[in-house]
Design a protein around this motif. Structure first.
Motif, mmCIF file in Angstrom:
data_model
loop_
_atom_site.group_PDB
_atom_site.id
_atom_site.type_symbol
_atom_site.label_atom_id
_atom_site.label_comp_id
_atom_site.label_asym_id
_atom_site.label_seq_id
_atom_site.Cartn_x
_atom_site.Cartn_y
_atom_site.Cartn_z
ATOM 1 N N VAL A 173 0.839 -1.209 0.000
ATOM 2 C CA VAL A 173 0.000 0.000 0.000
ATOM 3 C C VAL A 173 0.874 1.260 0.000
ATOM 4 O O VAL A 173 0.650 2.205 -0.776
ATOM 5 N N GLY A 174 1.891 1.256 0.839
ATOM 6 C CA GLY A 174 2.810 2.399 0.898
ATOM 7 C C GLY A 174 3.535 2.582 -0.422
ATOM 8 O O GLY A 174 3.687 3.706 -0.909
ATOM 9 N N GLY A 175 3.984 1.481 -1.016
ATOM 10 C CA GLY A 175 4.675 1.540 -2.304
ATOM 11 C C GLY A 175 3.776 2.114 -3.385
ATOM 12 O O GLY A 175 4.216 2.910 -4.215
ATOM 13 N N GLN A 212 -2.487 -2.072 13.793
ATOM 14 C CA GLN A 212 -2.907 -3.456 13.518
ATOM 15 C C GLN A 212 -3.072 -3.695 12.022
ATOM 16 O O GLN A 212 -2.659 -4.722 11.491
ATOM 17 N N LEU A 213 -3.680 -2.697 11.353
ATOM 18 C CA LEU A 213 -3.926 -2.790 9.917
ATOM 19 C C LEU A 213 -2.604 -2.946 9.151
ATOM 20 O O LEU A 213 -2.487 -3.753 8.225
ATOM 21 N N LEU A 214 -1.600 -2.173 9.565
ATOM 22 C CA LEU A 214 -0.317 -2.170 8.856
ATOM 23 C C LEU A 214 0.490 -3.447 9.102
ATOM 24 O O LEU A 214 1.387 -3.772 8.341
ATOM 25 N N ALA A 215 0.162 -4.152 10.167
ATOM 26 C CA ALA A 215 0.905 -5.384 10.473
ATOM 27 C C ALA A 215 0.295 -6.597 9.779
ATOM 28 O O ALA A 215 0.847 -7.697 9.842
ATOM 29 N N LEU A 216 -0.840 -6.375 9.076
ATOM 30 C CA LEU A 216 -1.495 -7.478 8.365
ATOM 31 C C LEU A 216 -0.565 -8.048 7.297
ATOM 32 O O LEU A 216 0.166 -7.323 6.640
ATOM 33 N N GLY A 217 -0.630 -9.365 7.134
ATOM 34 C CA GLY A 217 0.129 -9.992 6.056
ATOM 35 C C GLY A 217 1.611 -10.114 6.331
ATOM 36 O O GLY A 217 2.397 -10.321 5.408
ATOM 37 N N ARG A 252 5.041 6.722 5.245
ATOM 38 C CA ARG A 252 4.761 6.379 6.649
ATOM 39 C C ARG A 252 4.002 5.057 6.741
ATOM 40 O O ARG A 252 4.207 4.270 7.654
ATOM 41 N N VAL A 253 3.133 4.790 5.769
ATOM 42 C CA VAL A 253 2.414 3.512 5.736
ATOM 43 C C VAL A 253 3.416 2.367 5.592
ATOM 44 O O VAL A 253 3.365 1.361 6.311
ATOM 45 N N ALA A 261 -5.559 0.968 15.903
ATOM 46 C CA ALA A 261 -6.264 0.360 14.770
ATOM 47 C C ALA A 261 -5.391 0.374 13.515
ATOM 48 O O ALA A 261 -5.258 -0.632 12.813
ATOM 49 N N VAL A 262 -4.761 1.532 13.246
ATOM 50 C CA VAL A 262 -3.885 1.654 12.073
ATOM 51 C C VAL A 262 -2.688 0.726 12.219
ATOM 52 O O VAL A 262 -2.271 0.055 11.266
#
Lengths: 206, 177
Positions: free
Chosen positions: A87-89, A141-146, B135-136, A138-139
């Motif tokens: 997503v960041g990429g 947790q979301l970013l640690a998915l996968g 940051r993501v 919440a964010v």
């Protein structure tokens, strides 16, 4: 096992940064016209330079590791948060295509005289503030998915030997140079320094 | 000499380094950085700290209370970090290189091709997306893509693949400059 030296001081920062800046500017990466021409496939300098650098540094790190000169455990390897990286990429790629820079090259653009790069940097800061405003459990947790639980490198997670990775990357590099140079010839060709200094025009970015 | 071939300081514009030479040089600089520090090169580590510093000056209470920037300003000096020096080095290196090679020219790049107003918007919007995205991903093209790939990290290759795929599409949809 004397390396890495774990030098977090000012001088190593300035030295590595200055060399980084000289190389990026000399490659033409202060010019948004040249940078974005990679996405139009008319100038493959970004792929060529980046992939060459990755193969050189990865091979060097591997050599230092197997000869025991470098303590592999002391080298920082980013955690395999696959979702966050994808997503960041995607967002950095879209920002690059639209804004003309990535974060590092915007500094190079600014210090080769480009005021649009200053606007891009202001956008960077705003984007950071927006992220910080949304950030919370919440964010997180979301970013640690996968996350790939087995490990962070291809060797640790999938058992692919480092040597095989390096050989495949080397072959991919040759392909990038061959294909890239072909497509550069078929299109307008790489953006020259004179074109870059003159600034983006409709002909270059069409 | 035409205006095309001379920079603002009248120096002859020197050509860029060939990609292979620049790539090998970049790889060696990256390797040197790993040997000296144990990690690679970056950029958004510094812009994040700069955002924290600005936040501390403009809205100190909100910044200290923020879950992301708060820990960074806990010691009071968010800019005191290796990455800040490294980015300052990038600025100095780029300035010296551009000046010596006759490639320094004050301009609003992209203003001619899409118009000044639109370029202002695309530069700001692009920066905003890249800043948020970095940051993501907890890293940018340099910090995660380039440096991570040198350590054969999975996240780095996922980042680069996604970065290039979306960049290819986005550049066809929106003309930023």
């Amino acid at each position: 096992m004397a390396w890495p030296l774990q030098d977090a001081g000012m001088w190593s920062g300035l030295l590595c940064g200055a060399l980084f800046g000289v190389v990026l500017e000399s490659a033409g990466f202060g010019s948004p016209a040249k940078l974005t021409a990679q996405f139009r496939l008319s100038d493959w300098s970004v792929f060529k330079v980046m992939f060459t650098a990755i193969v050189v540094a990865a091979t060097g790190l591997w050599l230092l590791r197997v000869t025991g000169l470098m303590n592999a455990d002391a080298v920082f390897v980013p955690t395999s948060f696959v979702m966050a990286a994808a997503v960041g990429g995607a967002l950095v790629g879209a920002g690059f295509a639209i804004g003309g820079y990535c974060p590092g090259t915007s500094v190079v653009g600014l210090f080769s005289g480009r005021l649009d790069a200053l606007v891009f940097v202001l956008g960077l800061l705003a984007g950071t503030v927006v992220f910080a405003g949304l950030y919370g459990p919440a964010v997180e947790q979301l970013l640690a998915l996968g996350e790939v639980a087995a490990g962070d490198t291809f060797a640790d997670a999938f058992g692919i030997p480092d040597v095989l990775m390096l050989v495949v990357m080397g072959a991919a590099l040759v392909l990038v140079f061959w294909l890239g140079s072909r497509m550069e010839r078929a299109r307008r060709g790489p953006v020259t320094a004179e074109q870059a200094v003159a600034g983006s025009n409709a002909h270059l970015t069409r | 000499m035409s205006s095309l071939s001379s920079s603002a300081f009248g120096r002859r514009v020197r050509p860029f380094w060939p990609p292979l030479l620049a790539g090998v040089a970049l790889g060696l600089v990256l390797l040197l950085t790993f040997v000296l520090t144990g990690h690679g090169l970056g950029a958004t580590g510094a812009s994040t700290r700069l955002a924290a510093w600005v936040g501390l000056s403009v809205a100190p209470q909100a910044t200290v209370a923020n879950a992301y920037l708060g820990p960074m300003v806990a010691q009071g000096q968010p800019m005191a970090s290796w990455i800040s020096w490294q980015v300052l080095g990038v600025a100095m290196g780029a300035l010296a290189s551009a000046f010596v090679a006759g490639r320094f020219r004050v301009q609003f790049d992209g203003g001619k091709s899409v118009g000044l107003g639109k370029r202002l918007v695309t530069a700001l919007l692009g920066g905003l997306m890249a800043g948020f995205g970095a940051r993501v991903a907890a890293g940018c093209t340099s910090g995660l893509g380039l440096s991570g790939a040198a350590t054969l990290a999975i996240a780095a290759f996922v980042f680069l693949g996604s970065f290039f795929a979306v960049g290819l599409v986005a550049s066809r949809v929106v003309r930023g400059l």
